[in-house]
Design an enzyme around this catalytic site. Structure first.
Site, PDB file in Angstrom:
ATOM      1  N   TYR A  21      -6.741  -4.957   1.834  1.00 56.60           N
ATOM      2  CA  TYR A  21      -7.904  -4.318   1.710  1.00 56.60           C
ATOM      3  C   TYR A  21      -9.035  -5.081   1.668  1.00 56.60           C
ATOM      4  CZ  TYR A  21      -4.930  -0.359   1.559  1.00 56.60           C
ATOM      5  OH  TYR A  21      -3.769   0.561   1.702  1.00 56.60           O
ATOM      6  N   HIS A  60       1.279   0.058  -5.671  1.00 59.74           N
ATOM      7  CA  HIS A  60       1.722  -1.215  -5.025  1.00 59.74           C
ATOM      8  C   HIS A  60       2.458  -1.922  -5.969  1.00 59.74           C
ATOM      9  CE1 HIS A  60      -1.463  -0.939  -1.341  1.00 59.74           C
ATOM     10  NE2 HIS A  60      -0.306  -0.310  -1.288  1.00 59.74           N
ATOM     11  N   HIS A  95      -2.431   8.511   5.783  1.00 61.01           N
ATOM     12  CA  HIS A  95      -2.787   7.270   5.451  1.00 61.01           C
ATOM     13  C   HIS A  95      -4.072   6.662   5.734  1.00 61.01           C
ATOM     14  CE1 HIS A  95       1.011   5.560   3.706  1.00 61.01           C
ATOM     15  NE2 HIS A  95       0.766   4.311   3.942  1.00 61.01           N
ATOM     16  N   LYS A 143       7.484   5.356  -4.445  1.00 60.14           N
ATOM     17  CA  LYS A 143       8.558   4.784  -3.846  1.00 60.14           C
ATOM     18  C   LYS A 143       9.694   4.292  -4.925  1.00 60.14           C
ATOM     19  CE  LYS A 143       6.592   3.227   0.670  1.00 60.14           C
ATOM     20  NZ  LYS A 143       6.117   2.250   1.426  1.00 60.14           N
ATOM     21  N   ARG A 159      -5.797   7.616   2.417  1.00 57.57           N
ATOM     22  CA  ARG A 159      -5.306   6.321   1.584  1.00 57.57           C
ATOM     23  C   ARG A 159      -6.107   5.397   1.572  1.00 57.57           C
ATOM     24  NH1 ARG A 159      -0.954   5.378  -1.933  1.00 57.57           N
ATOM     25  NH2 ARG A 159       0.181   3.295  -1.594  1.00 57.57           N
ATOM     26  N   ARG A 163      -0.021   8.901  -1.367  1.00 58.20           N
ATOM     27  CA  ARG A 163       0.844   8.989   0.156  1.00 58.20           C
ATOM     28  C   ARG A 163       0.841  10.602  -0.006  1.00 58.20           C
ATOM     29  NH1 ARG A 163       3.368   4.853  -2.982  1.00 58.20           N
ATOM     30  NH2 ARG A 163       3.399   3.026  -2.240  1.00 58.20           N
TER      31      ARG A 163
END
Length: 330
Positions: free
Chosen positions: A307, A298, A272, A201, A275, A169
């Site tokens: 994806y 994730h 993004h 995150k 990414r 990110r």
């Protein structure tokens, strides 16, 4: 009971009991929840529309609201009504969240004896597939950054190679310190392999291998560019520096990418996008979805599995174009 439609009656002023309940709820959100002013403004507008709808149906207090009233309001949001055009999925969903919160508050405060909105769910937004660009376009984008002796050009190339080479990110990339670039220990079985430590995150850390192209771009930047950029600042551990010697910001990194995309003749390229391209190209190359999940950071493999839909669509396109009996797909 009548509903508000395109030809329906004009809005009716809500009863005092309804207005008082909403004021109490908004005060609760302000004082106890500390919601931002913009959010409160949106909730105030959404709930005003809800009260007008209830008044139009002859409902004068929250205790008189039934589940069918809340469900009908959701239909009106999506279909439109007098003075109100139809709302999109996201806007309608936000309004339903406000209504559900109001009824939970009313139940908790003893204003009502039940929660008629409990079973009403916000509309589900359509699944948006991640946007990825081809390997050729990635290479064109990276080639658009040139200047072997220009410190900022070397930094820009290192940034873009890092974003695509690790799937980071943009906030993770600009948050890196020099010490976050490291080599695995000899006892790991992969001595000399360069890795980067990202803080994702929730402060969750992960290690991601750095490929040869990104490694070479980082080495060139660290040796030939970063010292020159750092000389104009006060000293910082940040890996990627701006022209004043401070940490490169997200806005600065976004400007780097936008400028490179313009020179490469590419449209709608964002951090993004790189990414997404990183993940899609890995899966196209046969990588396991759970490995990609770890690389992306994730929390759930469900997030990563979107994806796989991209790669399946790509497989269908290739099959349809190449197989002599592909018409069976239509």
């Amino acid at each position: 009971m009548q509903t508000m439609t395109e030809q329906g009656p004009q809005p009716v002023e809500p009863a005092a009991a309804l207005l008082a309940a909403v004021r109490g709820y908004l005060d609760h959100l302000t004082v106890e929840r500390g919601l931002a002013e913009n959010t409160l403004t949106s909730y105030r507008r959404d709930l005003r529309r809800y009260l007008e709808f209830l008044a139009q149906r002859g409902v004068g207090e929250l205790a008189g609201v039934g589940a069918e009233d809340v469900a009908a309001f959701l239909r009106v949001l999506r279909e439109g009504s007098t003075g109100h055009p139809p709302l999109g999925v996201n806007s309608a969903g936000r309004t339903v969240v406000a209504v559900r919160g109001l009824h939970r508050f009313a139940l908790r405060e003893g204003i009502t004896g039940g929660d008629p909105a409990r079973e009403v769910r916000p509309p589900t937004p359509p699944r948006r597939l991640p946007k990825a660009i081809s390997l050729h376009d990635v290479e064109t984008l990276l080639a658009a950054v040139s200047g072997e002796e220009d410190p900022r050009a070397l930094r820009d190339r290192a940034l873009l190679e890092l974003l695509y080479g690790t799937g980071a990110r943009i906030s993770e990339a600009v948050g890196l310190d020099v010490d976050d670039i490291d080599r695995l220990r000899a006892d790991s079985g992969a001595e000399g392999v360069r890795v980067v430590r990202f803080r994702g995150k929730g402060g969750k850390e992960r290690l991601v291998p750095v490929g040869r192209f990104a490694r070479e771009a980082l080495d060139a930047y660290l040796v030939r560019a970063r010292p020159a950029l750092a000389a104009s600042g006060r000293g910082t551990p940040a890996l990627l520096l701006n022209a004043r010697g401070g940490r490169l910001t997200r806005q600065g990194a976004w400007a780097v990418l936008r400028s490179a995309a313009e020179r490469a003749g590419l449209n709608d390229v964002s951090p993004h996008t790189l990414r997404h391209s990183f993940a899609t190209h890995l899966l196209d190359g046969g990588a396991d979805v759970r490995v990609v999940q770890e690389l992306l950071g994730h929390a759930s493999v469900t997030t990563t599995q979107v994806y796989t839909l991209v790669t399946v669509d790509r497989l269908r396109e290739v099959y349809a174009a190449a197989h002599p009996r592909a018409a069976a797909l239509d």
